[in-house]
Design a protein around this motif. Structure first.
Motif, mmCIF file in Angstrom:
data_model
loop_
_atom_site.group_PDB
_atom_site.id
_atom_site.type_symbol
_atom_site.label_atom_id
_atom_site.label_comp_id
_atom_site.label_asym_id
_atom_site.label_seq_id
_atom_site.Cartn_x
_atom_site.Cartn_y
_atom_site.Cartn_z
ATOM 1 N N ALA A 90 1.621 3.204 -3.342
ATOM 2 C CA ALA A 90 3.049 3.492 -3.505
ATOM 3 C C ALA A 90 3.241 4.946 -3.896
ATOM 4 N N GLN A 137 1.202 7.410 -3.271
ATOM 5 C CA GLN A 137 0.875 8.216 -2.083
ATOM 6 C C GLN A 137 2.048 8.214 -1.110
ATOM 7 N N ALA A 138 2.622 7.021 -0.893
ATOM 8 C CA ALA A 138 3.763 6.910 0.035
ATOM 9 C C ALA A 138 4.935 7.718 -0.492
ATOM 10 N N ARG A 139 5.144 7.675 -1.816
ATOM 11 C CA ARG A 139 6.265 8.409 -2.401
ATOM 12 C C ARG A 139 6.069 9.915 -2.192
ATOM 13 N N ARG A 165 4.287 11.377 0.092
ATOM 14 C CA ARG A 165 4.433 11.712 1.513
ATOM 15 C C ARG A 165 5.896 11.688 1.913
ATOM 16 N N PHE A 166 6.622 10.712 1.382
ATOM 17 C CA PHE A 166 8.049 10.606 1.710
ATOM 18 C C PHE A 166 8.787 11.836 1.201
ATOM 19 N N GLU A 167 8.474 12.224 -0.033
ATOM 20 C CA GLU A 167 9.161 13.378 -0.609
ATOM 21 C C GLU A 167 8.779 14.662 0.107
ATOM 22 N N ARG A 225 7.994 14.869 3.174
ATOM 23 C CA ARG A 225 8.689 14.849 4.460
ATOM 24 C C ARG A 225 10.149 15.254 4.293
ATOM 25 N N PRO A 272 7.996 -0.385 -4.447
ATOM 26 C CA PRO A 272 6.758 -0.261 -3.663
ATOM 27 C C PRO A 272 6.694 0.993 -2.792
ATOM 28 N N GLN A 273 7.775 1.773 -2.697
ATOM 29 C CA GLN A 273 7.773 3.027 -1.960
ATOM 30 C C GLN A 273 7.446 2.869 -0.491
ATOM 31 N N PRO A 278 8.997 7.186 7.776
ATOM 32 C CA PRO A 278 9.405 7.893 6.553
ATOM 33 C C PRO A 278 8.248 8.571 5.829
#
Lengths: 755, 191
Positions: free
Chosen positions: A445, A447-449, A451-453, A455, B45-46, B125
């Motif tokens: 999560a 890592q995804a956050r 990457r999302f930020e 982006r 969960p992002q 995303p």
């Protein structure tokens, strides 16, 4: 053998040892299996990547899979043969899912690859030696399968090297037999490790229930600084952290590694494997495995090739299927039930336990915890097992972490002593898995956050860049407009026009005239050279004069231009420029008017443009009025008028002739025409221009009859040609056509052109 | 009388001094952003899937901080709802989603069918799809959050959502039956 001080270990239990079942026979060599299943992942970490394809012949000890990452290990062929499959195969694991493996059909020859032993390992660098150990595919043989080279490469300084020969779990005797039979190799292996690590002392810990092993190793270490230490038999003294505590009194910090306190622990089997790899050049392709349990007729230790199917080994040991209750991989405390006996032996399989139902009865149903506290007393890690049980059941992850769940070594001592038969270790394992999964999810999560930020930031920057470019363009256009409005003289178009119309105009005309005169002169001179006649001489003389005049005029004009370079633009270019300006203003206004929802700046701009346009149009009108009463230059007027008069007279005459007027009517007209011609000649003479070279030819119109005759002749000729071209034409028609043409020509010849 | 005046004066001076200190602190030590929203965001969960109706996890976190319901996150499931309920000290609610809780998924591009339109790349995303115009695209499975935002824009429907299976590395021991339960029910056996 000196007896160094020993420290007590917390907790511990004394289960029934059952080692005598298998430790009496020497290590046996089982027959070469027909088919070996070599899993790609036999260590902790990422499974290896295959280097061979299906059908490839392999030799014993050949590398068939390479390490997938920096800490990974390669896999070697345990015997010579052919690769017959690469894919999911059964794997010795509690859950029984298949795992990627290379399947080799042995050719029965057991041929080795050429081995490259490094005789003098002391001359090798530390890195080279570690690479050698890693390339031999050595993982910890004690049970966990941690890559040995990675463990040896830990940066911190090692003061104590602990060699683990405790082998505390019941039934297992693999290390016992190894120490008895291969003590010299063991000591040689320890020497290599000691050379690598440079510890202050080396302690070899062996439980006191293995006197033969202690004796053999003590004999082998004679003359070396290594120390054999007999430790009291207590389960789980063979645990890494527990043995370190017993031998050194140092406790590995919670969540830390032994290297943190300057200690490193290696299993005796691993030491022998290091010896084989460095001194013999042999990769790790076999291990000592204990075959034991009441269901076997001949319990023993075997040196099993990695990849040997477990059922082959059990058959070798005389498995009595009828008596088999549970088949365990590992010991009775920490091992797991094996679902599929087709699974192979891997680098970490230290024991196969084929137990009868009486030997290992199914655990009785769990009862509620009575909070007796026996588990806490038995725990070698000084944890609170019953608290951990409650938190595990309640999924209280924070409390589980706070009570150091991850320091649990899953030895099973707590479950062994539990009067309620609660499978405590299973609860801890499940809770650990849950916590790990949660941590993994959290990491993903995060890592995804990120990457999302990242982006979002990238998109925002791209948008900002685009916006800045747009603004820069708009500003540039604005500046251009402002510059235009302020300094119209700077307008490149206007400058060009001024140059063309104002300055160059006159000079250009003169230049053309001069060059034309020059060309005419040259031509005449050429003719004169060819035929020397007085007329030509006179003509050349005139032309030369004319050329000189033209050149003079040109020189004068150029001098004048040079004298006043910034000649004021004449009226005509002014007019043009203002016209262009007005048109541009109109276009801009149109553009602004088309804008939807103009903002204030744009509205102001529109207003300004409209005023500018009004001024420009007023100027334009004024200039046009000025320009109109100033037509072409005066001197040429008379000439033109004379020409027009001549043309009018000629037209009148023609009209009269056409209408069939008689000679009396025509005569005055003809006289008028002649008069007009003379007037034109006079005007030409007066105009000061060189006289036109051409002589006017009076082209009198033809009479009606003559035209009719000419037409008749043309028709006749056309008809004849047509008939001549037509192959199907009759000769009579051809003759007739010829006669017609002849008649027409005669008629035309008979009536000559009347002038 | 003068005692009362002195008392009032002292208290007034004290109030002014304290007020000045508080006012200064409010400006000087002002916390940027919304700390509650940040903590809520940390629990989400992002996946950035937008199934909650907000464009991403952070906007939903801000909405929850502003009083929205906590049960709109299908990828997070009951665990997230429980965590949010604990954090915000509210009653946990059942998940408000049609399909209920979904297992973790990962996008998979059938590469032979991909035409290289880059639409999925723009939709992702977390930039977990690599490829270029008129080149084959593929999903970096380790980075994919399984939000399935790439499925809808694909003009040739070549993207599948695959359930993430468990391999040996991800294998976990199952929880034993709670002590005191002598008989496992059929449902528990089946599970």
């Amino acid at each position: 053998m000196s007896m160094p001080k020993l420290w007590p270990m917390p907790g511990g239990i004394h289960p029934s040892e059952r080692k005598a079942l298998s430790n009496r026979e020497p290590i046996a060599q089982p027959p070469l299996p027909a088919r070996l299943i070599v899993p790609l992942g036999q260590h902790i970490g990422v499974p290896a990547r295959p280097l061979v394809g299906v059908g490839a012949p392999v030799l014993k000890g050949q590398k068939i899979a390479e390490a997938a990452d920096a800490r990974g290990l390669p896999v070697h062929a345990p015997t010579s043969g052919t690769v017959v499959a690469i894919g999911p195969q059964s794997y010795p694991h509690a859950s029984g899912p298949p795992a990627e493996a290379i399947v080799i059909d042995s050719d029965g020859l057991d041929r080795w690859v050429p081995l490259a032993p490094s005789g003098d390992y002391r001359s090798l660098s530390r890195e080279a030696l570690l690479a050698l150990i890693r390339d031999a595919g050595i993982a910890g043989l004690g049970g966990a399968g941690f890559p040995t080279a990675a463990k040896l490469a830990t940066g911190s300084r090692i003061a104590t090297l602990v060699i683990n020969g405790a082998e505390c779990e019941p039934y297992i005797t693999a290390d016992d037999r190894l120490m008895r039979e291969r003590a010299r190799e063991l000591v040689a292996g320890i020497e290599i490790l000691a050379h690598l690590l440079g510890p202050e002392r080396v302690l070899i810990g062996i439980e006191d229930n293995k006197p033969e092993a202690i004796g053999a190793v003590s004999e082998a270490v004679a003359g070396t600084p290594f120390m054999v230490v007999s430790v009291p038999t207590l389960y789980p003294s063979g645990g890494e952290k527990q043995l370190i505590q017993i031998l050194t009194g140092l406790e590995v910090p919670s969540g830390g590694l032994p290297a943190d306190i300057g200690v490193l622990c290696q299993n005796v089997g691993t030491c022998v494997a290091v010896h084989d790899a460095v001194l013999l050049g042999r990769p790790l392709i076999s291990r000592i495995t204990t075959l034991t349990g009441e269901a076997l007729q001949r319990p023993m230790n075997v040196e099993a090739l990695v990849g040997t199917p477990i059922k082959d080994l059990l058959a070798f040991a005389g498995l009595d299927e009828r008596r088999l209750g549970r088949l365990l991989v590992g010991g009775p405390m920490m091992g797991f039930s094996l679902a599929d006996a087709a699974a192979p032996v891997i680098k970490t399989s230290n024991c196969l336990l084929a137990a009868t139902p009486e030997e290992l009865p199914a655990p009785p149903p769990a009862m509620p915890c009575i909070r007796c506290g026996d588990c806490a007393e038995a725990c070698p890690a000084s944890l609170l097992p019953q608290q951990l049980l409650f938190y595990a059941q309640g999924e209280d992850h924070e409390q589980l972490q706070a009570h150091n769940l991850f320091d649990c070594i899953e030895c099973g001592a707590c479950a062994y002593v539990c009067p309620s038969s609660i499978p405590l270790v299973q609860h801890y394992r499940a809770a650990k898995a849950q916590l790990r999964e949660q941590a993994d999810r959290q990491a993903r999560a995060e890592q995804a956050r990120l990457r999302f930020e990242a982006r979002q930031e990238r998109l925002r920057q791209a948008e900002a860049r685009k916006e800045a470019e747009r603004q820069a363009r708009a500003e540039k256009a604005e500046r251009m407009r402002a510059a235009q409005a302020e300094a119209p003289a700077d307008d490149p178009l206007a400058r060009l026009q001024a140059k063309k119309a104002g300055v160059g105009d006159e000079v250009k005309k003169l230049k053309i005239e001069a060059s034309m005169a020059q060309v005419a002169l040259k031509k005449a001179e050429k003719q004169l050279a060819a035929h020397d006649t007085p007329e030509l001489q006179a003509q050349v003389e005139t032309l030369r004069r004319a050329a000189e005049q033209a050149r003079q005029a040109l020189d004068e004009a150029q001098a004048k231009q040079a004298a006043e370079p910034a000649a004021t633009p004449t009226a005509a270019p002014d007019l043009k420029k203002i016209k262009i300006e007005a048109a541009m203003l109109r276009a801009q206004i149109g553009k602004l008017e088309r804008l939807e929802l103009p903002d204030n700046a744009e509205r102001a701009e529109l207003e300004r443009l409209r005023t500018a346009l009004g001024t420009a149009e007023a100027q334009l009108r004024a200039l046009e009025e000025q320009a109109q009463p100033a037509p072409a230059a005066a001197p040429n007027d008379d000439l033109k008028r004379a020409k027009i008069a001549l043309a009018l007279k000629r037209a009148e005459l023609k009209k009269a002739e056409k209408t069939g007027a008689d000679d009396e009517e025509l005569a005055p007209l003809r006289a008028a025409l002649v008069e007009a011609e003379q007037a034109l000649h006079r005007a030409e003479a007066a105009s000061g221009r060189p006289a036109p070279e051409h002589v006017l030819i009076d082209k009198r119109p033809v009479s009606a009859e003559e035209r009719a005759r000419k037409t008749e002749r043309a028709y006749a000729r056309a008809e004849l040609h047509k008939l001549e071209r037509d192959p199907a034409a009759s000769p009579e028609a051809l003759v007739a056509a010829r006669e017609r043409l002849a008649r027409a020509e005669q008629a035309l010849a008979a009536q000559p052109l009347d002038s | 009388m003068s005692v009362v005046i002195i008392g009032i004066g002292v208290l007034l001076a004290l109030c002014l001094a304290c007020g000045a200190i508080l006012g200064f602190a409010a400006v000087r030590f002002r916390v940027q952003g919304d700390p509650v929203a940040e903590r809520i965001n940390a629990l989400l969960p992002q996946t950035q899937c937008g199934q909650c109706g907000y464009p991403g996890c952070k906007p939903y976190a801000e909405a929850i901080a502003g009083g929205d319901r906590i049960n709109k996150c299908p990828p997070g499931g009951e665990a997230t709802i429980q965590a949010l309920a604990d954090l915000l000290d509210v009653e946990p609610e059942p998940l408000d989603a049609e399909g209920g809780e979904k297992p973790p998924m990962v996008a998979f591009i059938r590469e032979t069918e991909c035409i290289g339109c880059t639409k999925c790349i723009q939709a992702c995303p977390v930039d977990a799809i690599v490829g270029a115009a008129r080149q084959m695209h593929t999903v970096i499975a380790a980075e994919c959050t399984g939000c399935d935002l790439c499925v809808e824009p694909c003009p040739v429907d070549c993207i599948d959502m695959i359930e993430v299976g468990r391999d040996l590395q991800g294998w976990a021991w199952e929880r034993p039956l709670p002590p005191g339960r002598l008989i496992a029910s059929d449902a528990e056996r089946a599970a």
